[in-house]
Design an enzyme around this catalytic site. Sequence first.
Site, PDB file in Angstrom:
ATOM      1  N   CYS A  31       0.837  -1.203   0.000  1.00 60.72           N
ATOM      2  CA  CYS A  31       0.000   0.000   0.000  1.00 60.72           C
ATOM      3  C   CYS A  31       0.876   1.259   0.000  1.00 60.72           C
ATOM      4  CB  CYS A  31      -0.906  -0.048   1.230  1.00 60.72           C
ATOM      5  SG  CYS A  31      -1.705   1.485   1.668  1.00 60.72           S
ATOM      6  N   CYS A  34       0.300   3.713   2.801  1.00 54.94           N
ATOM      7  CA  CYS A  34       0.849   3.139   4.037  1.00 54.94           C
ATOM      8  C   CYS A  34       2.356   3.373   4.112  1.00 54.94           C
ATOM      9  CB  CYS A  34       0.575   1.635   4.110  1.00 54.94           C
ATOM     10  SG  CYS A  34      -1.167   1.181   4.108  1.00 54.94           S
TER      11      CYS A  34
END
Length: 107
Positions: A31, A34
């Site tokens: 991600c 992230c």
Amino acid sequence: MVQQVKGVEAFDKIIKETKGLVAVDFFAVWCRPCQQIGPVFEKIETETPNALFLKVDVDESNDTAGKYGITSMPTFIFFKDGENVKTVIGPTEHELRAVIKELAGSD
């Protein structure tokens, strides 16, 4: 140091036994958002000695992610004295800092 937790039993035990604020970053290694906010979360941890910071990889601990209804990453859940007090999905650095400052107080 931010602790990575695997498995719902271990996670729930930490949440139940920790007094005060626990900030949890639910993330995935693939991600991109992230990857951007993860280092910020780790820096905030060094600035907030009165809180516990945890990370949960949703792919490695899908039982924990499922129990807490994680459908987007990054999702941050905040617990105080074992109670879920706030959830923030995809915050900016400013938003994340503000939430942690508000919840951590000045113990």
